[in-house]
Write a protein that holds these residues in place. Structure first.
Motif, PDB file in Angstrom:
ATOM      1  N   SER A 104       0.846  -1.185   0.000  1.00  9.60           N
ATOM      2  CA  SER A 104       0.000   0.000   0.000  1.00  9.60           C
ATOM      3  C   SER A 104       0.884   1.237   0.000  1.00  9.60           C
ATOM      4  CB  SER A 104      -0.909  -0.001   1.235  1.00  9.60           C
ATOM      5  OG  SER A 104      -0.126   0.015   2.400  1.00  9.60           O
ATOM      6  N   PRO A 105       0.411   2.310  -0.589  1.00 10.51           N
ATOM      7  CA  PRO A 105       1.216   3.526  -0.603  1.00 10.51           C
ATOM      8  C   PRO A 105       1.351   4.077   0.809  1.00 10.51           C
ATOM      9  CG  PRO A 105      -0.967   3.948  -1.475  1.00 10.51           C
ATOM     10  CD  PRO A 105      -0.861   2.474  -1.249  1.00 10.51           C
ATOM     11  N   PRO A 106       2.413   4.816   1.086  1.00 14.24           N
ATOM     12  CA  PRO A 106       2.583   5.389   2.408  1.00 14.24           C
ATOM     13  C   PRO A 106       1.415   6.318   2.739  1.00 14.24           C
ATOM     14  CG  PRO A 106       4.405   5.999   0.958  1.00 14.24           C
ATOM     15  CD  PRO A 106       3.485   5.131   0.186  1.00 14.24           C
ATOM     16  N   THR A 107       1.015   6.310   3.990  1.00 19.29           N
ATOM     17  CA  THR A 107      -0.151   7.097   4.378  1.00 19.29           C
ATOM     18  C   THR A 107       0.219   8.422   5.014  1.00 19.29           C
ATOM     19  OG1 THR A 107      -0.202   5.948   6.487  1.00 19.29           O
ATOM     20  CG2 THR A 107      -1.556   5.041   4.719  1.00 19.29           C
ATOM     21  N   GLY A 108       1.488   8.739   5.157  1.00 13.35           N
ATOM     22  CA  GLY A 108       1.908   9.980   5.776  1.00 13.35           C
ATOM     23  C   GLY A 108       1.545  11.189   4.945  1.00 13.35           C
ATOM     24  N   LYS A 109       1.470  12.319   5.611  1.00 12.94           N
ATOM     25  CA  LYS A 109       1.161  13.577   4.934  1.00 12.94           C
ATOM     26  C   LYS A 109       2.393  14.193   4.297  1.00 12.94           C
ATOM     27  CE  LYS A 109      -1.421  16.401   7.390  1.00 12.94           C
ATOM     28  NZ  LYS A 109      -1.937  17.152   8.554  1.00 12.94           N
ATOM     29  N   TYR A 110       3.566  13.819   4.845  1.00 12.54           N
ATOM     30  CA  TYR A 110       4.808  14.434   4.393  1.00 12.54           C
ATOM     31  C   TYR A 110       5.795  13.374   3.934  1.00 12.54           C
ATOM     32  CZ  TYR A 110       2.766  18.246   7.013  1.00 12.54           C
ATOM     33  OH  TYR A 110       1.900  19.195   7.482  1.00 12.54           O
ATOM     34  N   CYS A 111       6.802  13.826   3.203  1.00  6.25           N
ATOM     35  CA  CYS A 111       7.827  12.950   2.661  1.00  6.25           C
ATOM     36  C   CYS A 111       9.078  13.008   3.537  1.00  6.25           C
ATOM     37  CB  CYS A 111       8.172  13.427   1.256  1.00  6.25           C
ATOM     38  SG  CYS A 111       8.380  12.103   0.086  1.00  6.25           S
ATOM     39  N   THR A 112       9.962  12.060   3.367  1.00  4.64           N
ATOM     40  CA  THR A 112      11.221  12.035   4.097  1.00  4.64           C
ATOM     41  C   THR A 112      12.186  13.052   3.488  1.00  4.64           C
ATOM     42  OG1 THR A 112      10.906   9.696   4.534  1.00  4.64           O
ATOM     43  CG2 THR A 112      13.125  10.566   4.825  1.00  4.64           C
ATOM     44  N   PRO A 113      12.798  13.892   4.313  1.00  2.00           N
ATOM     45  CA  PRO A 113      13.753  14.871   3.786  1.00  2.00           C
ATOM     46  C   PRO A 113      15.173  14.329   3.756  1.00  2.00           C
ATOM     47  CG  PRO A 113      13.326  15.331   6.078  1.00  2.00           C
ATOM     48  CD  PRO A 113      12.472  14.150   5.706  1.00  2.00           C
ATOM     49  N   ILE A 114      16.037  15.029   3.038  1.00  2.00           N
ATOM     50  CA  ILE A 114      17.465  14.790   3.098  1.00  2.00           C
ATOM     51  C   ILE A 114      18.126  16.141   3.368  1.00  2.00           C
ATOM     52  CG2 ILE A 114      17.522  12.731   1.658  1.00  2.00           C
ATOM     53  CD1 ILE A 114      18.351  14.443  -0.684  1.00  2.00           C
ATOM     54  N   ALA A 115      19.257  16.137   4.048  1.00  4.68           N
ATOM     55  CA  ALA A 115      19.948  17.377   4.398  1.00  4.68           C
ATOM     56  C   ALA A 115      21.443  17.212   4.164  1.00  4.68           C
ATOM     57  CB  ALA A 115      19.678  17.727   5.863  1.00  4.68           C
ATOM     58  N   PHE A 116      22.052  18.275   3.650  1.00  6.17           N
ATOM     59  CA  PHE A 116      23.479  18.296   3.370  1.00  6.17           C
ATOM     60  C   PHE A 116      24.107  19.528   4.015  1.00  6.17           C
ATOM     61  CE2 PHE A 116      21.447  16.174  -0.201  1.00  6.17           C
ATOM     62  CZ  PHE A 116      22.167  14.996  -0.258  1.00  6.17           C
ATOM     63  N   ARG A 117      25.355  19.396   4.462  1.00  2.39           N
ATOM     64  CA  ARG A 117      26.093  20.551   4.974  1.00  2.39           C
ATOM     65  C   ARG A 117      26.496  21.406   3.779  1.00  2.39           C
ATOM     66  NH1 ARG A 117      28.399  19.335  10.392  1.00  2.39           N
ATOM     67  NH2 ARG A 117      27.756  17.205  10.775  1.00  2.39           N
ATOM     68  N   ASP A 118      26.336  22.734   3.946  1.00  2.97           N
ATOM     69  CA  ASP A 118      26.711  23.638   2.870  1.00  2.97           C
ATOM     70  C   ASP A 118      27.895  24.494   3.295  1.00  2.97           C
ATOM     71  OD1 ASP A 118      26.689  24.996   0.465  1.00  2.97           O
ATOM     72  OD2 ASP A 118      25.105  26.346   1.064  1.00  2.97           O
ATOM     73  N   ARG A 119      27.647  25.448   4.175  1.00  2.00           N
ATOM     74  CA  ARG A 119      28.721  26.317   4.660  1.00  2.00           C
ATOM     75  C   ARG A 119      29.061  25.926   6.088  1.00  2.00           C
ATOM     76  NH1 ARG A 119      26.054  31.940   2.877  1.00  2.00           N
ATOM     77  NH2 ARG A 119      25.965  31.513   0.660  1.00  2.00           N
ATOM     78  N   ILE A 120      30.355  25.825   6.362  1.00  2.00           N
ATOM     79  CA  ILE A 120      30.802  25.458   7.699  1.00  2.00           C
ATOM     80  C   ILE A 120      31.607  26.623   8.264  1.00  2.00           C
ATOM     81  CG2 ILE A 120      32.189  23.844   9.045  1.00  2.00           C
ATOM     82  CD1 ILE A 120      31.629  21.749   6.884  1.00  2.00           C
ATOM     83  N   VAL A 121      31.241  27.040   9.478  1.00  2.00           N
ATOM     84  CA  VAL A 121      31.993  28.074  10.193  1.00  2.00           C
ATOM     85  C   VAL A 121      32.477  27.443  11.496  1.00  2.00           C
ATOM     86  CG1 VAL A 121      30.758  30.013   9.141  1.00  2.00           C
ATOM     87  CG2 VAL A 121      29.887  28.997  11.238  1.00  2.00           C
ATOM     88  N   GLY A 122      33.269  28.164  12.261  1.00  2.00           N
ATOM     89  CA  GLY A 122      33.862  27.613  13.472  1.00  2.00           C
ATOM     90  C   GLY A 122      32.876  27.117  14.508  1.00  2.00           C
ATOM     91  N   VAL A 123      31.685  27.710  14.577  1.00  2.00           N
ATOM     92  CA  VAL A 123      30.737  27.343  15.637  1.00  2.00           C
ATOM     93  C   VAL A 123      29.507  26.601  15.120  1.00  2.00           C
ATOM     94  CG1 VAL A 123      31.449  29.186  17.187  1.00  2.00           C
ATOM     95  CG2 VAL A 123      29.671  29.622  15.470  1.00  2.00           C
ATOM     96  N   GLY A 124      29.423  26.339  13.847  1.00  2.00           N
ATOM     97  CA  GLY A 124      28.254  25.632  13.311  1.00  2.00           C
ATOM     98  C   GLY A 124      28.342  25.496  11.806  1.00  2.00           C
ATOM     99  N   TYR A 125      27.200  25.236  11.196  1.00  2.00           N
ATOM    100  CA  TYR A 125      27.164  25.062   9.749  1.00  2.00           C
ATOM    101  C   TYR A 125      25.770  25.378   9.219  1.00  2.00           C
ATOM    102  CZ  TYR A 125      25.062  20.573  10.972  1.00  2.00           C
ATOM    103  OH  TYR A 125      24.259  19.602  11.495  1.00  2.00           O
ATOM    104  N   GLN A 126      25.717  25.591   7.919  1.00  2.00           N
ATOM    105  CA  GLN A 126      24.438  25.799   7.245  1.00  2.00           C
ATOM    106  C   GLN A 126      24.054  24.496   6.547  1.00  2.00           C
ATOM    107  OE1 GLN A 126      24.184  28.309   3.686  1.00  2.00           O
ATOM    108  NE2 GLN A 126      22.498  29.371   4.684  1.00  2.00           N
ATOM    109  N   ALA A 127      22.824  24.076   6.759  1.00  2.00           N
ATOM    110  CA  ALA A 127      22.336  22.855   6.125  1.00  2.00           C
ATOM    111  C   ALA A 127      21.352  23.213   5.022  1.00  2.00           C
ATOM    112  CB  ALA A 127      21.649  21.963   7.153  1.00  2.00           C
ATOM    113  N   VAL A 128      21.366  22.431   3.968  1.00  2.00           N
ATOM    114  CA  VAL A 128      20.406  22.556   2.871  1.00  2.00           C
ATOM    115  C   VAL A 128      19.474  21.354   2.981  1.00  2.00           C
ATOM    116  CG1 VAL A 128      20.117  22.626   0.374  1.00  2.00           C
ATOM    117  CG2 VAL A 128      22.088  23.736   1.427  1.00  2.00           C
ATOM    118  N   VAL A 129      18.174  21.619   3.128  1.00  2.00           N
ATOM    119  CA  VAL A 129      17.181  20.563   3.337  1.00  2.00           C
ATOM    120  C   VAL A 129      16.221  20.558   2.150  1.00  2.00           C
ATOM    121  CG1 VAL A 129      15.410  19.670   4.896  1.00  2.00           C
ATOM    122  CG2 VAL A 129      17.322  20.980   5.817  1.00  2.00           C
ATOM    123  N   ARG A 130      15.901  19.353   1.663  1.00  2.00           N
ATOM    124  CA  ARG A 130      14.926  19.209   0.578  1.00  2.00           C
ATOM    125  C   ARG A 130      14.283  17.836   0.663  1.00  2.00           C
ATOM    126  NH1 ARG A 130      16.422  16.300  -3.960  1.00  2.00           N
ATOM    127  NH2 ARG A 130      18.556  15.596  -4.024  1.00  2.00           N
TER     128      ARG A 130
END
Length: 115
Positions: A31-57
């Motif tokens: 049966s098809p998934p019954t959830g309202k939303y899809c599973t995301p994936i995230a990648f690191r984009d910019r990294i600075v000394g105290v954290g990073y920027q993630a790209v989510v889609r």
């Protein structure tokens, strides 16, 4: 040696027969998934000394939006409102002492690993 091989084949057949009978009696239907939303994936984009920027889609092949939120990694408190990302769009988010979580059904939140 032929006796051992024959015994192994008989044992294997005996183990497979109940599974074959079960699948014949109840055909497998996905049966098809019954959830309202899809599973995301995230990648690191910019990294600075105290954290990073993630790209989510949305993961490739998804036809529904993605719902993610930021949580404080130390206290577990939710930061801001959850974001709904439409299919084909991305969200960039800065993570310092935060982590991302996502939901498929608006009830259960799971941790989103950033690659």
């Amino acid at each position: 040696m032929a006796h051992n091989r024959r015994a192994a084949l008989l044992i294997g057949a005996a183990l497979l027969l109940p599974a074959a009978a079960l699948t014949a009696a109840m055909p497998l239907t996905l049966s098809p998934p019954t959830g309202k939303y899809c599973t995301p994936i995230a990648f690191r984009d910019r990294i600075v000394g105290v954290g990073y920027q993630a790209v989510v889609r949305a993961a490739p092949g998804c036809t529904r939006p993605v719902k993610v939120r930021k949580e404080n990694a130390l206290s577990g408190s939710v930061i801001g409102q959850p974001n709904v990302i439409p299919v084909g769009q991305v969200m960039r988010v800065w993570l310092f002492t935060h982590r991302l979580t996502y939901t498929l059904d608006d009830r259960t939140w799971r941790r989103l690993g950033v690659r």
